[in-house]
Design a protein around this motif. Sequence first.
Motif, PDB file in Angstrom:
ATOM      1  N   TRP A  26      15.569 -24.351 -13.970  1.00 60.79           N
ATOM      2  CA  TRP A  26      15.232 -25.023 -15.216  1.00 60.79           C
ATOM      3  C   TRP A  26      16.061 -24.497 -16.378  1.00 60.79           C
ATOM      4  CZ3 TRP A  26       9.236 -24.413 -14.485  1.00 60.79           C
ATOM      5  CH2 TRP A  26       8.817 -25.228 -13.410  1.00 60.79           C
ATOM      6  N   GLY A  27      16.895 -23.505 -16.107  1.00 61.34           N
ATOM      7  CA  GLY A  27      17.789 -22.985 -17.131  1.00 61.34           C
ATOM      8  C   GLY A  27      17.189 -21.975 -18.076  1.00 61.34           C
ATOM      9  N   GLY A  28      16.149 -21.258 -17.652  1.00 60.98           N
ATOM     10  CA  GLY A  28      15.584 -20.264 -18.559  1.00 60.98           C
ATOM     11  C   GLY A  28      14.348 -19.590 -18.018  1.00 60.98           C
ATOM     12  N   THR A  29      13.477 -19.197 -18.940  1.00 62.95           N
ATOM     13  CA  THR A  29      12.292 -18.405 -18.644  1.00 62.95           C
ATOM     14  C   THR A  29      11.051 -19.141 -19.112  1.00 62.95           C
ATOM     15  OG1 THR A  29      13.570 -16.384 -18.933  1.00 62.95           O
ATOM     16  CG2 THR A  29      11.183 -16.156 -19.085  1.00 62.95           C
ATOM     17  N   VAL A  30       9.975 -19.045 -18.333  1.00 62.93           N
ATOM     18  CA  VAL A  30       8.677 -19.587 -18.751  1.00 62.93           C
ATOM     19  C   VAL A  30       7.669 -18.450 -18.781  1.00 62.93           C
ATOM     20  CG1 VAL A  30       9.113 -21.911 -17.858  1.00 62.93           C
ATOM     21  CG2 VAL A  30       7.968 -20.232 -16.405  1.00 62.93           C
ATOM     22  N   ARG A  31       6.654 -18.621 -19.582  1.00 68.56           N
ATOM     23  CA  ARG A  31       5.564 -17.644 -19.640  1.00 68.56           C
ATOM     24  C   ARG A  31       4.396 -18.201 -18.827  1.00 68.56           C
ATOM     25  NH1 ARG A  31       4.262 -14.164 -24.729  1.00 68.56           N
ATOM     26  NH2 ARG A  31       6.008 -13.135 -23.717  1.00 68.56           N
TER      27      ARG A  31
END
Length: 122
Positions: A26-31
């Motif tokens: 998804w191209g990044g970071t999720v919390r």
Amino acid sequence: MTQYLSAEQILGADDLAYEDVEVPEWGGTVRVREMPGTERDKFESQFIGKDGVGVRAEGMEGFRARLAAATIVDEHGKQMFRSAAETKRLGEKNANALQRVCDVAMRLSKMSEDDVTELAGN
């Protein structure tokens, strides 16, 4: 002598764990946040039949998307995916990415494989 907590102390405790998860697909970071008790009850009730025992006709369809939607939050702890349409679209994302998020969500929420099997009615 044992010091017992007051209702105010319990209700005021910041007790929900979260973890940032890198999702390169998804191209990044999720919390990802642990589910509070009422949210976990609501989540589990989505899979239980009207008789309160069996599994709904649709079974475990959408499990990963529903779990991810219930636990992905913004930097302020607010759920990001709130509608059924958003959850459905989330379910159309990369299965490996969803599984990575779900693994963390299950660990944080103390949801075991046995819990999932029980929800599935197996």
